[in-house]
Design an enzyme around this catalytic site. Structure first.
Site, PDB file in Angstrom:
ATOM      1  N   GLY A 145       2.170  -3.245  -1.412  1.00 35.55           N
ATOM      2  CA  GLY A 145       2.909  -2.383  -0.505  1.00 35.55           C
ATOM      3  C   GLY A 145       2.492  -2.644   0.923  1.00 35.55           C
ATOM      4  NE  ARG A 146       5.473   1.887   4.555  1.00 33.42           N
ATOM      5  CZ  ARG A 146       5.936   2.659   3.571  1.00 33.42           C
ATOM      6  NH1 ARG A 146       5.145   2.956   2.542  1.00 33.42           N
ATOM      7  NH2 ARG A 146       7.167   3.127   3.601  1.00 33.42           N
ATOM      8  CB  ILE A 147      -2.342  -0.691   2.415  1.00 36.19           C
ATOM      9  CG1 ILE A 147      -2.046   0.597   3.192  1.00 36.19           C
ATOM     10  CG2 ILE A 147      -3.826  -1.044   2.539  1.00 36.19           C
ATOM     11  CD1 ILE A 147      -2.707   1.837   2.621  1.00 36.19           C
ATOM     12  CB  THR A 226      -9.342   0.831   0.281  1.00 37.52           C
ATOM     13  OG1 THR A 226      -8.288  -0.141   0.160  1.00 37.52           O
ATOM     14  CG2 THR A 226     -10.619   0.146   0.738  1.00 37.52           C
ATOM     15  NE  ARG A 228      -4.566   8.524  -4.047  1.00 43.61           N
ATOM     16  CZ  ARG A 228      -4.532   8.345  -2.733  1.00 43.61           C
ATOM     17  NH1 ARG A 228      -5.411   7.532  -2.145  1.00 43.61           N
ATOM     18  NH2 ARG A 228      -3.616   8.963  -1.999  1.00 43.61           N
ATOM     19  CD  GLU A 257     -12.477  10.401  -3.554  1.00 43.17           C
ATOM     20  OE1 GLU A 257     -12.146  11.222  -2.670  1.00 43.17           O
ATOM     21  OE2 GLU A 257     -12.154   9.207  -3.521  1.00 43.17           O
ATOM     22  CG  HIS A 275     -11.319   9.030   0.306  1.00 38.75           C
ATOM     23  ND1 HIS A 275     -10.778   9.640  -0.800  1.00 38.75           N
ATOM     24  CD2 HIS A 275     -10.284   8.374   0.901  1.00 38.75           C
ATOM     25  CE1 HIS A 275      -9.485   9.377  -0.880  1.00 38.75           C
ATOM     26  NE2 HIS A 275      -9.162   8.610   0.150  1.00 38.75           N
ATOM     27  N   GLY A 277     -11.003   5.459   4.523  1.00 38.75           N
ATOM     28  CA  GLY A 277     -10.041   4.403   4.817  1.00 38.75           C
ATOM     29  C   GLY A 277      -9.209   4.644   6.058  1.00 38.75           C
TER      30      GLY A 277
END
Length: 309
Positions: A145-147, A226, A228, A257, A275, A277
């Site tokens: 995807g975007r990341i 980075t 889930r 978490e 967490h 990012g």
């Protein structure tokens, strides 16, 4: 009367945008739910049927995050409540951190730093603190995807080859622009020397990286997450880091978490981050502002900017 409640402090720009509607901040948001028409929330806020029953006038749940698994979307749909998120604005910050974790894992930075802090550094040594080059290595991306695409762009200057597996394959043009090769999941696991995870968490992707997948990774490879935490079986990851085949890992997210698997805490070959990012001042401000603009649009009678299905 406050038409809007927020579970977290908003930046000044968001407060000014929403003030005309009436705004209750994080200290009193639960008590103001009965009259609220909009809720701004975070991934740590469980928005379930019980909460929605306490907010009969609610029209929008605006997440200041990308993921929305903490929101019962079915319950929202049944009540006619719009759910929004904040895509795009955190892409670069998260991709930067993924690249930092790739570098940290490959160069063994956690172990080197612990050694120095423990007083074990006695001067430069030719064979001390050896890591791995990134140039010429194969970076596997799970979730393009975007990341994922942003990480692929960052990997190119390091001389890395990019392969990927994703639910939706990129166009030939986009693959050529990124220098990325689509492979099936088995090929991704078998060929990746660094595997970076960027897929959403769904029932189908939960524990995708399980004991079997980890056993099939290349000896001396690295895993970075980075996305889930629950994409990875953490107990199996501990075994793979301790006994092989993994040489190291970099993690910013965790399965339960804020609980961290105790086996991870004592391994010298894993970077553990809390967490962070999207945790730059600029990015978090953009996330809050986009959530606020979604609320402003809906309460003004317009369509939301970033509705989720």
């Amino acid at each position: 009367m406050s038409r809007i409640v927020t579970t977290f402090p908003l930046p000044d720009g968001a407060i000014e945008l929403l003030r005309p509607f009436g705004l209750t901040g994080p200290d009193g948001w639960r008590g103001a739910l009965t009259e609220a028409e909009a809720l701004l929330c975070l991934l740590t806020d469980r928005v379930d049927a019980e909460l929605l029953d306490r907010a009969p006038r609610l029209r929008i749940v605006a997440n200041a995050v990308v993921g929305y698994e903490h929101v019962d979307r079915g319950a929202c749909r049944a009540r006619g409540i719009v759910v929004t998120n904040t895509p795009d604005v955190l892409t670069d910050a998260t991709a930067d951190l993924a690249m930092a974790l790739i570098l940290s894992a490959a160069r063994g930075l956690p172990g080197a730093e612990r050694s120095l802090r423990a007083g074990q550094f006695h001067g430069w040594g030719f064979w001390d603190y050896l890591g791995a080059d990134l140039n010429g290595k194969t970076l596997g991306i799970f979730g393009m995807g975007r990341i994922g695409r942003a990480v692929a762009r960052r990997a190119a200057p390091f001389g890395m080859r990019v392969i990927y597996h994703s639910r939706t394959r990129l166009s030939t043009h986009d693959e050529a622009a990124l220098g990325a090769e689509w492979v099936d999941f088995d090929g991704l696991i078998a060929r990746s020397e660094v595997l970076s995870l960027h897929a959403p968490l769904t029932p189908q992707t939960r524990h995708t990286i399980d004991a079997d997948a980890l056993r099939r990774m290349r000896p001396g490879s690295f895993l970075v997450n980075t996305a889930r935490g629950a994409l990875v079986d953490e107990a199996a990851l501990v075994d793979a880091l301790r006994d092989g085949p993994l040489a190291g890992a970099g993690l910013d997210v965790y399965e339960r978490e804020p609980e961290i698997h105790p086996g991870l805490l004592h391994l010298p070959n894993v970077t553990l981050l809390p967490h962070i990012g999207s945790a730059t001042r600029e990015t978090r401000t953009r996330m809050a502002m986009l959530a606020a603009r979604n609320v402003h649009a809906v309460l003004s009678g317009a369509s939301p900017l970033n509705p989720v299905p």
